[in-house]
Design an enzyme around this catalytic site. Structure first.
Site, short mmCIF file in Angstrom:
data_model
loop_
_atom_site.label_atom_id
_atom_site.label_comp_id
_atom_site.label_asym_id
_atom_site.label_seq_id
_atom_site.Cartn_x
_atom_site.Cartn_y
_atom_site.Cartn_z
CB SER A 121 -0.95 0.00 1.21
OG SER A 121 -0.21 -0.04 2.40
CG HIS A 142 -3.44 -1.08 -2.59
ND1 HIS A 142 -3.77 0.22 -2.37
CD2 HIS A 142 -3.29 -1.65 -1.36
CE1 HIS A 142 -3.82 0.44 -1.07
NE2 HIS A 142 -3.54 -0.68 -0.43
CD GLU A 154 -5.30 2.42 -5.13
OE1 GLU A 154 -5.73 3.54 -4.89
OE2 GLU A 154 -4.30 1.96 -4.54
CG ASN A 192 -3.36 4.01 1.21
OD1 ASN A 192 -4.47 4.12 1.71
ND2 ASN A 192 -2.65 2.90 1.32
N1 CAA Z 1 -13.39 -10.31 6.09
C1 CAA Z 1 -14.43 -10.97 5.56
N2 CAA Z 1 -15.69 -10.72 5.88
C2 CAA Z 1 -15.91 -9.77 6.78
C3 CAA Z 1 -14.89 -9.03 7.35
C4 CAA Z 1 -13.58 -9.34 6.98
N3 CAA Z 1 -12.53 -8.70 7.49
N4 CAA Z 1 -15.41 -8.17 8.22
C5 CAA Z 1 -16.74 -8.34 8.19
N5 CAA Z 1 -17.04 -9.31 7.32
C6 CAA Z 1 -18.35 -9.84 6.99
C7 CAA Z 1 -19.01 -10.27 8.26
O1 CAA Z 1 -19.46 -11.61 8.14
C8 CAA Z 1 -20.14 -9.30 8.41
O2 CAA Z 1 -21.35 -9.84 8.78
P1 CAA Z 1 -21.68 -10.23 10.33
O3 CAA Z 1 -21.31 -9.05 11.20
O4 CAA Z 1 -23.15 -10.47 10.27
O5 CAA Z 1 -20.88 -11.45 10.63
C9 CAA Z 1 -20.37 -8.79 7.00
O6 CAA Z 1 -19.09 -8.82 6.37
C10 CAA Z 1 -20.91 -7.40 6.95
O7 CAA Z 1 -20.16 -6.63 7.85
P2 CAA Z 1 -20.71 -5.31 8.42
O8 CAA Z 1 -22.11 -5.44 8.88
O9 CAA Z 1 -19.69 -4.74 9.38
O10 CAA Z 1 -20.77 -4.47 7.06
P3 CAA Z 1 -21.11 -2.98 6.87
O11 CAA Z 1 -22.22 -2.91 5.92
O12 CAA Z 1 -21.23 -2.29 8.17
O13 CAA Z 1 -19.80 -2.45 6.12
C11 CAA Z 1 -17.54 -1.86 5.84
C12 CAA Z 1 -18.55 -2.63 6.69
C13 CAA Z 1 -17.54 -2.36 4.40
C14 CAA Z 1 -16.18 -2.14 6.47
C15 CAA Z 1 -17.93 -0.35 5.87
O14 CAA Z 1 -18.05 0.08 7.18
C16 CAA Z 1 -16.90 0.48 5.16
O15 CAA Z 1 -16.92 0.64 3.95
N6 CAA Z 1 -15.95 1.04 5.93
C17 CAA Z 1 -14.84 1.80 5.36
C18 CAA Z 1 -13.67 0.87 5.19
C19 CAA Z 1 -12.51 1.53 4.51
O16 CAA Z 1 -12.48 2.71 4.25
N7 CAA Z 1 -11.52 0.71 4.20
C20 CAA Z 1 -10.31 1.17 3.58
C21 CAA Z 1 -9.26 1.19 4.61
S1 CAA Z 1 -7.78 1.89 3.98
C22 CAA Z 1 -7.00 0.60 3.28
O17 CAA Z 1 -7.36 -0.52 3.33
C23 CAA Z 1 -5.79 1.01 2.56
C24 CAA Z 1 -4.52 0.45 3.09
O18 CAA Z 1 -3.66 0.25 2.29
C25 CAA Z 1 -4.30 0.29 4.56
#
Ligand code: CAA
Length: 285
Positions: A121, A142, A154, A192
């Site tokens: 990343s 990514h 990406e 990022n």
């Molecule tokens: N892996 C697989 N499945 C997963 C999981 C994971 N890590 N986490 C959750 N789930 C599944 C679960 O089974 C969950 O259902 P249950 O709680 O019933 O078991 C299901 O997905 C749905 O989860 P949520 O109800 O929590 O889903 P949501 O609709 O609230 O959305 C989200 C969650 C998609 C994370 C949303 O909150 C979101 O878009 N958040 C922003 C995340 C973001 O910005 N990410 C980027 C981070 S930066 C990055 O990644 C860059 C880097 O290089 C570091």
């Protein structure tokens, strides 16, 4: 030319690697997952099984499809077991030395036309690929955390990436159900480059405006339409991962906003890493 992808390798089965392996098995690919220690590999299998079972419980997946997906996952601690993979996606620790060692070894074990992708990343894909005899077979793929849920990948063109490798990586991203966005190998790529300084500003605002993490999260969700607040997001990504990425980008871009704020560095030193350690901005059972 790139051959049709049938077998996917994933190196490093932490939060990102296990999510990528989950995507691969769900998309029907034979998948070889590599970890340094067998216990860590088994923990990744348990994690994937847990999330697939949740999908079964919520009637989003047939139990037979879950079992078939899990059967497509083979685990190994030996990199040479990835020799038959058409593409290997490396999701190991974000350290150039670690990635160089892996790419050197992967370059030796895979077929000449295999693709070597990195989920880095904050490091340069070109620099990672520089140890390869065939850097034109390397590309950035990514994914975003949590990989099974976030719809973007990406596709990063390093200096020498071949066109067919770019297209094969983008096509694989689509097979995983993602929307690929192609970009150049610039620091932070697209998301990022924007998100890291933004999250660092969010943390600075905590002290500047004297708001609690919960209130900052509420403000950004209700005032800016974020799906989750910045503090909850930092806890999800991991304070260690974010500080490390901030430092790597700051080294390249030199913009003060990209340097990690002192508050985050203190949290890192105190072991408050977010969900993975049970405590970050918030606490987790
Ligand atoms: N892996 C697989 N499945 C997963 C999981 C994971 N890590 N986490 C959750 N789930 C599944 C679960 O089974 C969950 O259902 P249950 O709680 O019933 O078991 C299901 O997905 C749905 O989860 P949520 O109800 O929590 O889903 P949501 O609709 O609230 O959305 C989200 C969650 C998609 C994370 C949303 O909150 C979101 O878009 N958040 C922003 C995340 C973001 O910005 N990410 C980027 C981070 S930066 C990055 O990644 C860059 C880097 O290089 C570091």
């Amino acid at each position: 030319m790139s051959r049709e992808v049938r077998t996917v390798g994933v190196v490093g089965l932490g939060a990102m690697g296990s999510g990528i392996a989950q995507l691969a098995v769900e998309a029907g690919f034979e998948t070889v997952g590599h970890e340094m220690a067998p216990e860590r590999a088994e923990a990744a299998r348990d994690r994937i099984a847990h999330f697939l079972t949740r999908k079964v419980e919520k009637e989003q997946l047939d139990p037979d499809a879950r079992d078939a997906a899990l059967e497509r996952l083979r685990l190994t601690t030996d990199l040479s077991d990835l020799g038959g993979c058409d593409i290997v996606i490396e999701a190991a620790f974000e350290d150039l030395g670690v990635k160089h060692d892996l790419f050197r070894e992967l370059g030796r074990v895979v077929r000449p036309d295999a693709i070597l992708a990195t989920n880095t990343s904050a490091l340069s894909v070109t620099e990672i690929a520089s140890v390869l005899e065939r850097p034109e077979r390397a590309v950035g793929m990514h994914f975003f955390n949590p990989a099974p849920l976030m719809p973007l990948v990406e596709i990063v063109r390093a200096e020498r990436t071949a066109d067919d490798v770019m297209e094969a990586a983008a096509a694989l991203g689509e097979r995983f159900g993602k929307t690929p966005v192609r970009c150049l190998d610039t620091p932070g790529f697209v998301v990022n480059r924007v998100l890291i300084p933004l999250l660092n500003d969010c943390v600075r605002v905590l002290d500047e405006a004297a708001v609690e993490p919960q209130d900052l999260d509420t403000a950004m969700k209700l005032g800016a339409g974020w799906p989750m607040g910045p503090c909850a997001l930092l806890d999800l990504v991991g304070v260690d991962v974010h500080v490390h990425a901030s430092e790597a980008l700051y080294e390249k871009l030199g913009e003060p906003r990209i340097a990690p704020p002192a508050r985050l560095v203190e949290m890192l030193e105190a072991g408050k890493l977010g969900r993975k350690s049970g405590e970050g901005f918030f606490t987790y059972p």
